[in-house]
Write an enzyme that holds these catalytic residues in place. Sequence first.
Site, PDB file in Angstrom:
ATOM      1  N   HIS A 124      -7.847   0.903  -5.814  1.00  0.00           N
ATOM      2  CA  HIS A 124      -7.944   0.066  -4.610  1.00  0.00           C
ATOM      3  C   HIS A 124      -8.675  -1.227  -5.012  1.00  0.00           C
ATOM      4  CE1 HIS A 124      -7.913  -1.097  -0.559  1.00  0.00           C
ATOM      5  NE2 HIS A 124      -8.718  -0.210  -0.009  1.00  0.00           N
ATOM      6  N   ARG A 168       0.876  -1.186   0.000  1.00  0.00           N
ATOM      7  CA  ARG A 168       0.000   0.000   0.000  1.00  0.00           C
ATOM      8  C   ARG A 168       0.903   1.223   0.000  1.00  0.00           C
ATOM      9  NH1 ARG A 168      -4.988   1.650   3.882  1.00  0.00           N
ATOM     10  NH2 ARG A 168      -5.977   0.325   2.320  1.00  0.00           N
ATOM     11  N   CYS A 199     -16.399   1.977   1.887  1.00  0.00           N
ATOM     12  CA  CYS A 199     -15.211   1.125   2.066  1.00  0.00           C
ATOM     13  C   CYS A 199     -14.628   1.257   3.468  1.00  0.00           C
ATOM     14  CB  CYS A 199     -14.180   1.454   1.011  1.00  0.00           C
ATOM     15  SG  CYS A 199     -13.662   3.175   1.018  1.00  0.00           S
ATOM     16  N   ASP A 243     -17.422   7.203  -0.130  1.00  0.00           N
ATOM     17  CA  ASP A 243     -16.087   7.093   0.463  1.00  0.00           C
ATOM     18  C   ASP A 243     -15.727   8.490   0.978  1.00  0.00           C
ATOM     19  OD1 ASP A 243     -13.485   6.370   1.151  1.00  0.00           O
ATOM     20  OD2 ASP A 243     -12.747   6.248  -0.911  1.00  0.00           O
ATOM     21  N   ARG A 295     -13.340  -8.327   2.845  1.00  0.00           N
ATOM     22  CA  ARG A 295     -11.941  -8.067   2.461  1.00  0.00           C
ATOM     23  C   ARG A 295     -11.098  -9.304   2.762  1.00  0.00           C
ATOM     24  NH1 ARG A 295     -10.003  -2.925   2.313  1.00  0.00           N
ATOM     25  NH2 ARG A 295      -8.146  -3.949   1.513  1.00  0.00           N
ATOM     26  N   GLN A 318     -10.393  -3.788  -2.469  1.00  0.00           N
ATOM     27  CA  GLN A 318     -11.604  -3.230  -1.887  1.00  0.00           C
ATOM     28  C   GLN A 318     -12.816  -3.519  -2.777  1.00  0.00           C
ATOM     29  OE1 GLN A 318     -12.083  -1.381   1.112  1.00  0.00           O
ATOM     30  NE2 GLN A 318     -14.184  -1.856   0.547  1.00  0.00           N
TER      31      GLN A 318
HETATM   32  N1   CP Z   1     -11.012   0.102   3.347  1.00  0.00           N
HETATM   33  C1   CP Z   1      -9.709   0.055   3.655  1.00  0.00           C
HETATM   34  O1   CP Z   1      -8.845  -0.217   2.821  1.00  0.00           O
HETATM   35  O2   CP Z   1      -9.449   0.309   4.959  1.00  0.00           O
HETATM   36  P1   CP Z   1      -8.004   0.580   5.598  1.00  0.00           P
HETATM   37  O3   CP Z   1      -7.515   1.880   5.019  1.00  0.00           O
HETATM   38  O4   CP Z   1      -8.246   0.657   7.077  1.00  0.00           O
HETATM   39  O5   CP Z   1      -7.104  -0.539   5.219  1.00  0.00           O
HETATM   40  N1  NVA Z   2     -10.136   6.732  -0.883  1.00  0.00           N
HETATM   41  C1  NVA Z   2      -9.664   6.353   0.427  1.00  0.00           C
HETATM   42  C2  NVA Z   2      -9.876   4.897   0.651  1.00  0.00           C
HETATM   43  C3  NVA Z   2      -9.447   4.402   1.996  1.00  0.00           C
HETATM   44  C4  NVA Z   2      -9.628   2.944   2.168  1.00  0.00           C
HETATM   45  C5  NVA Z   2      -8.202   6.719   0.557  1.00  0.00           C
HETATM   46  O1  NVA Z   2      -7.436   6.499  -0.383  1.00  0.00           O
HETATM   47  O2  NVA Z   2      -7.812   7.233   1.607  1.00  0.00           O
END
Ligand code: CP
Ligand code: NVA
Length: 305
Positions: free
Chosen positions: A128, A101, A260, A220, A288, A131
Site C-alpha cells: 500500500h 486497488r 492507516c 493496522d 493521503r 499510504q
Molecule cells: N487507508 C486506506 O487506504 O483507507 P481506505 O481503505 O478507506 O481507502
Molecule cells: N491492511 C489493510 C489496509 C487497509 C487500508 C487492508 O489491506 O485491508
Amino acid sequence: MTKDFLQITDFTTEEIYETFDIAGELKVGESIYEGILKGKTVACIFTKPSLRTRISFETGIYELGGYSLYVTDKEIQLGVRESIYDAAKVLSRFVSMIMIRTFDHSDVEQLAEHADVPVINGLTDLTHPCQVMGDMLTAKEHLGRLENLKVAFLGDGNNVFNSWMNLACRIPMELRLGTSPKTLPDQKILKKTEEAGKSKVIVTHDAAEAVSGVDVIYTDVWASMGQKEKAKEKAELLKDFQVNDELLAKADPSCIVMHCLPANRGEEITDSVMDGKHSVVFDEAENRLHIQKAIMVQLMRNHLG
Ligand code: CP
Ligand code: NVA
C-alpha cells in the site's frame, strides 16, 4: 523516473524527497503544478472497498484540474471479461492515468506493463505505497525529520508493513515489527530490505520490546480486506499486540501513534489511544490527499516529458 508507482522502491531516494517537497507545496497552495491534470481524465479502478483512497484520489484529481472516473470491477472485470493486456491498451486510449486497488499485485504489474499511461497502486494484497508515503509525510510534520526514525509496527505483517519495508530501502530508519510467528511479512521484501542495507529491520514477538524508545508506533487491522475469514484466528494470534494505554506507558512519552484506518476500535487499538494525545491518525488520512497529488504530479511531469 519510472512510468508507474507500484511500489515505493519505484522512486529513488531523491524522487521520494522531492515528492514530499511537492506535497508540502501543494498542501499550502503554493505549487506550480496546480493545473497539471487540466483536461485530463484519470480512471480509478476499485475491486475492494475504500473511503480514504477513493475520496482523496477523486478530490486530488479535481484539485489538479482533472476529471476522475470511478470504475468498479463489476464493470470492467479485469482479466475476466477481457485480458489485462487488452484492457490496458483500451484504457490508455481514453485516460491519462490509471489508479487501481485490487487483490493480486501481479494484476497491477501486468496492467502497468501494458498500459501506455502511468499506473498507481492504490493497495494490493502485497503493498500500500500511497499510504506509507502519506504516513512518512505525517511523521516528518510531527517529528521534524525524515531520517533515522525508529518505527514500531504492531500486529499483522501485512501490505502496509511491506510498504514500510520498501520505504526503509530508500530512507534510513530502524523498523521494528511486533507480531506473532505466524503473521510474518512478505519474506522476499524483508530479504530485499536487509540486502539494501539502508535500514535496520527487527522482527520481535514481544510488543514491549518493539515499542521501547521508538518515535512512531503504528498499527493496522489484524485481518485485511479479502482475509476476513481469518479474522478469528488472527485475533487470537495477535491479541498481545494491541496498542493500548498499558503498551503506550512502556514507550517514549514523545512518540506518535499512527493507524492507516479504517480501524477496528477495541481490537488492534483502543479508543483511549486512538483519541489520545499521541494519535495523529486523522493527519495521516488528510495527508493521503497531498501526497497522492504529489505522486500524480511526479508521474504526469515525467509522462508529458
Ligand atoms: N487507508 C486506506 O487506504 O483507507 P481506505 O481503505 O478507506 O481507502
Ligand atoms: N491492511 C489493510 C489496509 C487497509 C487500508 C487492508 O489491506 O485491508
